[in-house]
Enzyme design. Structure first.
Site, PDB file in Angstrom:
ATOM      1  CG  HIS A 170      -3.030  -0.959  -0.379  1.00 24.78           C
ATOM      2  ND1 HIS A 170      -1.965  -0.956  -0.820  1.00 24.78           N
ATOM      3  CD2 HIS A 170      -3.239   0.106   0.057  1.00 24.78           C
ATOM      4  CE1 HIS A 170      -1.403   0.054  -0.834  1.00 24.78           C
ATOM      5  NE2 HIS A 170      -2.138   0.772   0.137  1.00 24.78           N
ATOM      6  CE1 TYR A 218       3.375  -8.021  -2.550  1.00 26.12           C
ATOM      7  CE2 TYR A 218       5.572  -8.630  -1.620  1.00 26.12           C
ATOM      8  CZ  TYR A 218       4.160  -8.276  -1.334  1.00 26.12           C
ATOM      9  OH  TYR A 218       3.613  -8.112   0.104  1.00 26.12           O
ATOM     10  N   PRO A 224       9.418 -12.598   5.247  1.00 29.12           N
ATOM     11  CG  PRO A 224      10.754 -10.770   4.873  1.00 29.12           C
ATOM     12  CD  PRO A 224      11.006 -12.096   5.183  1.00 29.12           C
ATOM     13  CE  LYS A 266      -0.350 -14.402   4.591  1.00 35.78           C
ATOM     14  NZ  LYS A 266      -1.653 -13.578   4.591  1.00 35.78           N
ATOM     15  CE1 TYR A 294      -1.075  -8.732   0.390  1.00 28.84           C
ATOM     16  CE2 TYR A 294       0.711  -9.937  -0.126  1.00 28.84           C
ATOM     17  CZ  TYR A 294       0.296  -8.709   0.005  1.00 28.84           C
ATOM     18  OH  TYR A 294       1.120  -7.584   0.340  1.00 28.84           O
TER      19      TYR A 294
HETATM   20  C1  PHB Z   1       6.211  -3.521   4.477  1.00 27.31           C
HETATM   21  O1  PHB Z   1       5.551  -2.700   3.939  1.00 27.31           O
HETATM   22  O2  PHB Z   1       7.221  -3.687   5.092  1.00 27.31           O
HETATM   23  C2  PHB Z   1       6.157  -4.955   3.664  1.00 27.31           C
HETATM   24  C3  PHB Z   1       4.935  -5.321   3.001  1.00 27.31           C
HETATM   25  C4  PHB Z   1       4.500  -6.398   2.282  1.00 27.31           C
HETATM   26  C5  PHB Z   1       5.651  -7.316   2.525  1.00 27.31           C
HETATM   27  C6  PHB Z   1       6.800  -7.091   3.348  1.00 27.31           C
HETATM   28  C7  PHB Z   1       6.704  -5.946   3.887  1.00 27.31           C
HETATM   29  O3  PHB Z   1       5.128  -8.679   2.009  1.00 27.31           O
END
Ligand code: PHB
Ligand code: APR
Length: 387
Positions: free
Chosen positions: A72, A200, A292, A296, A382
């Protein structure tokens, strides 16, 4: 029994460390409390930093990830004024790999089996002994028998609820914690992901995240009060709520369907210092927990493994790496801790949030939307700061 490195915990940290050390000719024994099936049943995050991808290649277990994982090059942030993209490749020339932690753990177990690594499952009563003496060892019960494992070093890879952190004397440990006043309700569904990259969302009703595992497996999260129970959320209620929080065009076109996993996780930031006590090293969730939001958790565990692997390979001729492990690991831990706290603070609605707080949060998001340098700073953290 005797080995060079006793590894407490057979999650991602313990398995990756065991794989790397064995490939370097260093003998290990992994002691895991649960069954292999239970370890593999855990649903965790799914974004791998480039450093993690490199370590999986070094461990000889990257083939399936390279076949089935998805690079990605950016992600979206969404507010009530629309969404904008953070372009990782434009900002810092890197990308992340979307590939579930469950799959990483599967691949690690397969690689460990291929080299005949020693992993004991369903062990109990693990106790660490003589950590600052000359005869470090671990006692435990396995198959109903009391056992003793003598070793040179002990890697505490047994997560937040393990025994390793608590084996460091309380007066030696310094712990730092922030508990967030909300949780994440996460679901897995055999549906087409809502978008080609992660979204997000900061919404007045709360945070939402649209993620994925493959073209046919989606992973979603919504912020919920800590008093909520996963079983109280019907599939219909979940889909209705997340569609209210995601951008309208995404919500209108997203595929919904039966959920195959639904759970609520609390959010906390936690660090214990030091990450070494005598012959014991703390690795991964045994030493730190991140919310989460910044994806990380696994990646930070991998950088700990990287530092400890380097130190133990060097230990037969110099203890410099061993002595520097805690300081070296904590420097990166605090960088990821700050980033995860920052992403959590700009994307969630806090129950005690004042109108001033809300305006500051909106301005943080506007700066990201309008300033390439702000997006570059976010992108660099990130995709993962260098080990
Ligand atoms: C996930 O795909 O579980 C996931 C992806 C990004 C995040 C947290 C969880 O920041
Ligand atoms: N004895 C033996 N094993 C134990 C003990 C114990 N006393 N206590 C816990 N364990 C095992 C757990 O069963 C688990 O399999 O240690 C393992 C720890 O694994 P994780 O909790 O996954 O921690 P870690 O390997 O550091 O991986 C960190 O996993 O949970 C996610 O969000 C976390 O992404 C992060 C990653």
């Amino acid at each position: 029994m005797r080995t060079q490195v006793a590894i407490i915990g057979g999650g991602p940290s313990g398995l990756l460390l065991s794989q790397l050390l064995n490939r370097a000719g260093i003998a290990t024994v992994v002691l895991e409390r649960s069954t292999r099936d239970h370890v593999l049943s855990r649903i965790r995050a799914g974004v791998l930093e480039q450093g993690t991808v490199r370590m999986l290649h070094e461990a000889g277990c990257a083939d399936r990830m390279m076949r089935e994982g998805h690079p990605h090059h950016g992600c979206y942030l969404s507010t009530d004024q629309g969404r904008f993209r953070v372009d990782f490749t434009e900002a810092c020339g890197q990308e992340v790999m979307v590939y579930g932690q469950t799959e990483v753990t599967h691949d690690l177990y397969d690689a460990q089996d291929a080299i005949g690594a020693t992993i004991l499952h369903e062990v109990s009563d693990v106790v660490l002994h003589d950590l600052t003496g000359d005869h470090p060892h671990v006692t435990f019960t396995h198959g109903g028998q009391a056992q003793r494992l003598d070793c040179d070093w002990i890697a505490g890879c047994d997560g937040f609820h393990g025994v390793s952190r608590k084996s460091i004397p309380e007066h030696v440990r310094q712990e730092f914690e922030r508990v967030y006043p909300f949780g994440w309700l996460g679901v897995l569904s055999r549906t087409k992901p809502a978008a080609e990259e992660l979204i997000y969302a900061n919404h007045p009703r709360g945070f939402a995240l649209a993620s994925m595992r493959s073209e046919h497996l989606s992973r979603y999260y919504i912020q919920v009060p800590l008093t909520d129970k996963a079983e109280a959320w019907s599939d219909e209620a979940f889909w209705t709520e997340i569609r209210r929080r995601l951008p309208g065009d995404v919500a209108d076109s997203m595929e919904t369907g039966p959920t195959i996993e639904k759970s609520i996780a609390p959010l906390r930031s936690f660090v214990t210092e030091p990450m070494r006590w005598g012959r014991l090293f703390l690795v991964g969730d045994a030493a730190h927990i991140v919310p989460p939001t910044g994806a990380k958790g696994l990646n930070l565990a991998v950088s700990d493994v990287h530092y400890l692997y380097e130190a133990l390979v060097e230990a037969h001729r110099s203890l410099r790496g061993v002595e520097a492990y805690s300081e070296r690991a904590l420097k990166r831990v605090w960088g990821a801790m700050r980033f995860s706290w920052w992403m959590t603070s700009i994307l969630h609605r806090f129950p005690d949030q004042s109108e001033f707080d809300q305006k500051i949060q909106e301005n943080e998001l506007h700066i990201l939307r309008d300033m390439p340098s702000a997006r570059e700073t976010m992108a660099r953290s990130y995709v993962g700061l260098p080990f």
